[in-house]
Design an enzyme around this catalytic site. Structure first.
Site, PDB file in Angstrom:
ATOM      1  CB  CYS A  13      -0.934   0.013   1.214  1.00 34.87           C
ATOM      2  SG  CYS A  13      -0.054   0.168   2.788  1.00 34.87           S
ATOM      3  CB  CYS A  16       4.402  -0.384   1.775  1.00 34.49           C
ATOM      4  SG  CYS A  16       3.347  -1.551   2.632  1.00 34.49           S
ATOM      5  CG  ASP A 443      11.613  27.579 -34.293  1.00 30.74           C
ATOM      6  OD1 ASP A 443      12.045  28.716 -34.524  1.00 30.74           O
ATOM      7  OD2 ASP A 443      11.976  26.566 -34.921  1.00 30.74           O
ATOM      8  CG  ASP A 642      13.015  22.376 -35.581  1.00 33.23           C
ATOM      9  OD1 ASP A 642      13.124  23.574 -35.269  1.00 33.23           O
ATOM     10  OD2 ASP A 642      13.201  21.961 -36.730  1.00 33.23           O
ATOM     11  CG  ASP A 646      14.181  26.319 -31.411  1.00 32.28           C
ATOM     12  OD1 ASP A 646      14.136  27.557 -31.489  1.00 32.28           O
ATOM     13  OD2 ASP A 646      13.902  25.564 -32.354  1.00 32.28           O
TER      14      ASP A 646
END
Length: 886
Positions: A13, A16, A443, A642, A646
Site C-alpha cells: 500500500c 509501505c 518556433d 526543433d 531553441d
C-alpha cells in the site's frame, strides 16, 4: 552522482512506499528517492563517494522490505517484471481458490441455521456448542495459513513501527480469531459449570467467519487489482514486443541469423518484406516501404532508399534492402522511447505529494481510531462483542491502497497512451505541468513550416510554357548548392523532367547564378540581378512584389535578354499547422510565434496560420529572453521548437516541447517529445495531460471520500442517531473494491482520442489490416488516429494559373491524344483510402491515375476523351468528395 533503479518487494500500500522512501532518504549521500508502488520499484540518486547500493538495500531491508538492483538490460528487466507479476497473480489465484474452498463451508456452518438451511444434528443445541465452534476454528485455520503473507508482512511492519495495510488486516483478523478462541474456552466453562446462558451467548458471538471472510475478500480485491494493474503497463510491453529477437547479418556475402543482442555497430543487416528492422541504421542498397506507425504514430508507410535512416522496431511492408547498423542495444530509438516511458512512470507528479504525506501517517491514525472507538463503546456500557466488532470494522474498511494507486496508475496509463500516439512525456511532472499551460510559443522554421524551401508558384511569361520554364530553371540551378536552387531542382524531378547540362556556370553573390543552357545564356536570381542586367519585367513587374508580400521568395529566369518567368519558393506551412493553432486557441491558449525571419515573411505566415502574435527578427540567443518575459508576466509557457538555437528556450519554458525530427540537443532539452513532428500532437499532448490530471483528481477524491465516509461509519458515529453499524465483512469487501475502482478509473484513459481524428467510418470501415499489423503497429489501422487536415490543401497541389491552363489543354504527340488533369479530393485519411481512389479512377477506360495522399489530389492522364462527370462519379462512388478538377 549515481542514479540507479531498484526492485522493492513486500510493498502492499501507499504507507509501505512512504516508509521505504523515508528510510532511504535517511541514508547519507542520498539526494533524491522516488518509490513507485505500482511497479514495485525505486529510483535513487546518491553520492557514490558517501554511500553505495548495498547501503541503500540495507536501509530498505531494515525498514522491513526487500530490495535489489534492477536488471541492467531493459528486455531482461521487463521479462523479469512480467514473470514476477505473472507468478504473483498465479499465487493469488491459488490463495483465492483455497480461501473460497474453506470459506463456503465455514459460512454454511456459522450462518446457515440463520437462513433456515439444514445442519447436521451434532451442530444443534448448547450440548453441541463446542463441536459447532471448534469446526469453525478448523475451517478458518487453512484460510489464515494460505494467506499468511498478510501476517508475516503486517506484523513485521508493525514491529518496525511502520504499520501498513497488511498490519490492519493482520491485527483485525487476528483479533477476530483470538476472540473466537476465547469464546470456545467460555463455552467449555459454561458446559462444565452448567451455565446455559453463557454457552448460548458465546456460541452466537463467534467471529471465525468474519476473519475468514475478511481474508478472502481482501485477497479477491488484490487479485482483481493485480490483473487491472497489469493492463496499465501494456504500452511498455507492446513497445518491447516491437524489437525482433533475431537479425539477419551479412558477412562475406553469406547471410546468418543471429540474436539481436549480438549485432554490433557497423554490421550489415538484411531486411525482407514483413520483417521487423532490428536496430537503427542507414540503408546501403535496395528500397522498401517501412511502417513506422508504432514509433511515430504516422499511419502511412515511408519509402526508404539508399542513404535513408531506418529505425529499429519498424516493419518493412514491401521491398528488400541492406543497411548498416549505427545504434544498437540501449542506444536504439526504441530503447530510448522505452526508457523515457519507464522514467516517466517511475517519477512522481507534484500532485502525488499530498497523497504521500497522508499515507505516511494514515495507518497509525486508523489504528488509533480503531482502538479509541472500541474503548469508547466499552466505556459507554456496550458489550465487548460490540466494541470488538467496531474496532475490527475500522481496521478493515480503511484503504490506504486507493490513495497509493490514485496517481501512479493514471500516470502509467497516460504516458503509455501518449507513447501510442507518438507523444513522449519525460517525467510525470511534465505531464502535470502541461495541463496548466496558457501560452504556447512556437518556433517557425521546422515547427510551423516544413523547414525546407519548396516551389509554391510557377508563373511563366506570356508565350512561355510552364514546364519549359521549370525545365530550363532547374537546369541552370542544378549546379548550385543553395537551398532555393535545390527546391527548383526537386520540383523538376517531381515532374519527371529531363534536364539539359548547364555550362559556364558561376554564382553572383547576393544576386543569383548565370550560365549557358542549350547554347542560350541564362540568368537566375533576384530582382537585383534583373535590374543589374537591364532585364525588363514587363507584365510581371508587380508579381515578384506580390509573392514577397506573401512571404515567398521570387526567383526570376531569363534567356538572353528575354524574361522566361518567375518561380516562387517558400518554406511552406505544414498541412496541419493551421488546424493545430485553431485548436490551441479553442482551448483558451494564447499562441505566439518566434522567428529570425524578416517581419514581412513572418507576417505572411501569421496571416496564413492564424497566429495571434508574431515576434520577428529574433536572434537565437534572444528566444530564451522572450520566454522568460512571458513567464514574468504570469503566464505558464510551453515552448515548441526543433533546433539547437531553441534549446535554451525549451529549458527555460515551464514545458519544453521538441519536434521529433529536430536535433538531439533540442530533444534532450525538452520535457515532451513529439515523434511525428506534427504540431497537432502538441494539442493532443496538452489535452491528454488535462485528461490525466482530471483522472488523478477523480481518483484522489474518491479515495478520500471513501475513507472519510467508511471510517466514521465503521467507528459507529451514525449508530446512536441512525442505527447504522458496519459489519467487518462488508468493510473488507468495500476496502477491496475501492482499490479496484481506482485502477479501473485510470484504465479509462486508454479510450482517449484526439477530437479531430478521423473516425473509422471515414474509410468506409474497410481498411484491411492484418493481425500482425495490429499487434506491431496499431496506428496503421484506420482507428481514428490518423490526423486529417480540416480542408484539402489546394496550395500544395496547385501551381500557377498558366500551368493549370496548359495541363488541361489537349496535346498531340505523334498523333496520340493525351490530357492531364489535377483532381482535388476530400476525405482520404490513410493509404487504403488513396489506394481505393486510385483503383476507382484506373478502372475507367483511357484513364491512368496516381493519388498523392499528402496533397489530397490525384494526377490523371487521359488517352481518350473522358468527361469530368465520369471521373467525379467514380470517386464519389468510392466514398470520397471531389472538390475540383483542374
Amino acid at each position: 552522482m549515481n542514479k540507479q533503479k531498484f526492485n522493492v518487494t513486500g510493498m502492499t500500500c501507499s504507507a509501505c512506499s512512504a516508509h521505504v522512501e523515508k528510510a532511504v532518504q535517511k541514508v547519507p549521500g542520498v539526494s533524491q528517492v522516488t518509490v513507485n508502488l505500482l511497479q514495485n520499484s525505486m529510483q535513487v540518486s546518491w553520492d557514490d563517494t558517501v554511500s553505495s547500493a548495498d547501503t541503500i538495500i540495507a536501509a530498505v531491508v531494515d525498514a522491513g522490505y526487500g530490495a535489489s538492483l534492477a536488471a541492467a538490460k531493459k528486455a531482461a528487466a521487463v521479462a523479469k517484471n512480467e514473470n514476477t507479476a505473472a507468478q504473483e497473480i498465479r499465487s493469488m489465484k491459488l490463495r483465492l481458490k483455497v480461501s473460497f474452498l474453506f470459506l463456503i463451508p465455514l459460512m454454511y456452518v456459522s450462518m446457515g441455521h440463520m437462513m433456515g438451511l439444514p445442519l447436521p444434528e451434532f451442530f444443534h443445541g448448547n450440548a453441541n456448542a463446542i463441536t459447532f465452534a471448534f469446526t469453525q476454528l478448523l475451517l478458518v485455520l487453512p484460510i489464515m495459513y494460505i494467506n499468511r503473507k498478510y501476517y508475516i508482512n503486517g506484523f513485521k511492519a508493525l514491529f518496525h513501527c511502520s504499520p501498513t495495510m497488511d498490519s490492519l488486516i493482520a491485527v483485525g483478523s487476528s483479533a477476530a480469531v483470538i476472540y473466537g478462541i476465547a469464546a470456545i474456552y467460555a463455552i467449555g466453562w459454561g458446559l462444565g459449570h452448567g451455565d446455559e446462558a453463557l454457552v448460548s451467548r458465546y456460541s452466537m458471538d463467534l467471529y471465525f467467519e468474519s476473519a475468514g471472510t475478511i481474508l478472502t475478500l481482501i485477497t479477491l480485491g488484490k487479485f482483481l487489482e493485480a490483473r487491472s494493474k497489469g493492463r496499465t503497463s501494456d504500452a511498455i510491453a507492446k513497445l518491447m514486443d516491437l524489437a525482433p529477437k533475431t537479425a539477419t547479418r551479412l558477412r562475406d556475402g553469406v547471410e546468418e541469423e543471429v540474436p539481436v543482442e549480438e549485432v554490433l555497430a557497423g554490421d550489415v543487416l538484411v531486411v525482407r518484406t514483413g520483417q521487423s528492422i532490428p536496430v537503427d541504421g542507414v540503408v546501403l542498397e535496395g528500397s522498401a516501404a517501412v511502417d513506422e506507425s508504432a514509433i511515430t504514430g504516422e499511419s502511412l508507410p515511408v519509402e526508404k532508399a539508399a542513404g535513408d535512416r531506418v529505425t529499429g522496431g519498424t516493419v518493412s511492408r514491401s521491398g528488400y534492402f541492406t543497411f548498416q547498423a549505427l545504434r544498437v542495444g540501449e542506444d536504439t530509438t526504441l530503447a530510448q522511447i522505452v526508457r523515457l516511458v519507464e522514467d516517466a512512470n517511475s517519477s512522481k507528479a507534484p500532485i502525488a505529494k499530498l497523497a504521500d504525506r497522508i499515507s505516511g501517517v494514515f495507518v497509525p491514525v486508523v489504528m488509533t481510531i480503531a482502538l479509541a472507538a472500541a474503548l469508547i463503546w466499552l466505556a459507554m456500557g456496550y458489550s465487548l462483542e460490540h466494541a470488538l466488532s467496531t474496532g475490527i470494522a475500522v481496521l478493515v474498511v480503511s484503504c490506504p491502497c486507493a490513495l497509493g494507486l490514485a496517481t501512479p496508475t493514471a500516470i502509467m496509463v497516460g504516458t503509455g497512451k501518449g507513447a501510442e500516439l507518438g507523444i513522449l512525456y519525460k517525467t510525470a511532472e511534465s505531464l502535470e505541468n502541461i495541463h496548466k499551460i496558457d501560452t504556447v510559443v512556437l518556433d517557425k522554421t521546422g515547427t510551423v513550416t516544413q523547414g525546407k524551401p519548396a516551389v509554391t508558384d510557377i508563373l511563366p511569361a506570356p508565350g512561355v510554357d510552364g514546364k519549359e520554364l521549370l525545365r530550363l530553371a532547374a537546369a541552370i540551378e542544378k549546379p548550385s548548392e543553395h537551398p532555393l536552387a535545390a527546391a527548383v531542382v526537386a520540383k523538376a524531378a517531381e515532374e519527371n523532367l529531363t534536364l539539359p547540362q548547364a555550362e559556364n556556370f558561376s554564382a553572383v553573390a547576393g544576386q543569383g547564378v548565370l550560365g549557358t543552357v542549350e547554347g542560350r545564356a541564362m540568368l537566375a536570381g533576384n530582382l537585383k540581378m534583373m535590374e543589374a542586367n537591364g532585364i525588363s519585367l514587363e507584365s510581371l513587374a508587380g508579381k515578384g512584389e506580390a509573392f514577397a508580400e506573401e512571404g515567398k521568395t521570387p526567383l526570376f529566369f531569363t534567356s538572353g535578354s528575354k524574361l522566361l518567368g518567375i518561380i516562387a519558393v517558400a518554406d511552406v506551412v505544414k498541412p496541419t499547422s493551421q488546424k493545430a493553432i485553431e485548436e490551441l486557441k479553442k482551448t483558451g491558449i494564447h499562441v505566439v510565434m518566434l522567428t529570425g525571419d524578416n517581419a514581412r515573411t513572418a507576417e505572411a505566415i501569421r496571416r496564413q496560420v492564424g497566429v495571434e502574435q508574431v515576434i520577428a527578427e529574433v536572434l537565437p540567443q534572444d528566444k530564451e529572453a522572450h520566454v522568460r518575459r512571458l513567464q514574468e508576466e504570469g503566464h505558464k509557457v510551453a515552448m515548441v521548437g526543433d533546433g539547437v538555437n531553441d534549446a535554451p528556450a525549451l529549458t527555460r519554458a515551464d514545458v519544453g516541447v521538441a519536434i521529433g525530427a529536430g536535433t538531439d540537443i533540442a530533444i534532450e532539452s525538452a520535457d515532451v517529445v513529439l515523434m511525428r513532428s506534427d504540431l497537432l500532437d502538441c494539442v493532443t499532448a496538452i489535452r491528454l495531460g488535462k485528461a490525466v490530471i482530471r483522472n488523478i483528481k477523480e481518483n484522489l477524491f474518491w479515495a478520500f471520500f471513501y475513507n472519510s465516509i467508511g471510517i466514521p461509519l465503521a467507528a459507529g458515529v451514525f449508530y446512536l442517531s441512525l442505527g447504522l453499524k458496519l459489519n467487518p465483512m462488508f468493510g473488507a469487501a468495500a476496502m477491496s473494491m475501492s482499490s479496484v475502482c481506482v485502477v479501473s478509473n485510470a484504465l479509462r484513459l486508454k479510450l482517449f482520442k484526439a477530437p479531430w481524428a478521423t473516425p473509422a467510418a471515414a474509410c468506409g470501415g474497410a481498411c484491411p489490416v492484418d493481425s500482425a499489423s495490429r499487434e506491431k503497429a496499431p496506428a496503421a489501422a484506420c482507428d481514428g488516429s490518423c490526423p486529417v487536415d480540416p480542408a484539402p490543401q489546394e496550395t500544395v497541389c496547385a501551381v500557377s494559373e498558366e500551368i493549370k491552363q496548359s495541363s488541361s489543354n489537349e496535346q498531340l504527340q505523334g498523333g496520340t491524344f493525351t490530357m492531364e488533369k489535377k483532381m482535388i479530393i476530400e476525405g482520404m485519411a490513410c493509404g487504403h483510402c488513396s489506394a481505393r481512389v486510385e483503383k476507382a479512377l484506373n478502372a475507367i477506360d483511357g484513364v491512368s491515375a496516381t493519388v498523392d495522399l499528402a496533397a489530397k489530389c490525384a494526377t490523371i492522364t487521359l488517352t481518350k476523351e473522358v468527361s469530368d462527370q465520369v471521373l467525379t462519379d467514380a470517386v464519389t462512388e468510392a466514398g470520397y468528395d471531389v472538390i475540383s478538377i483542374q
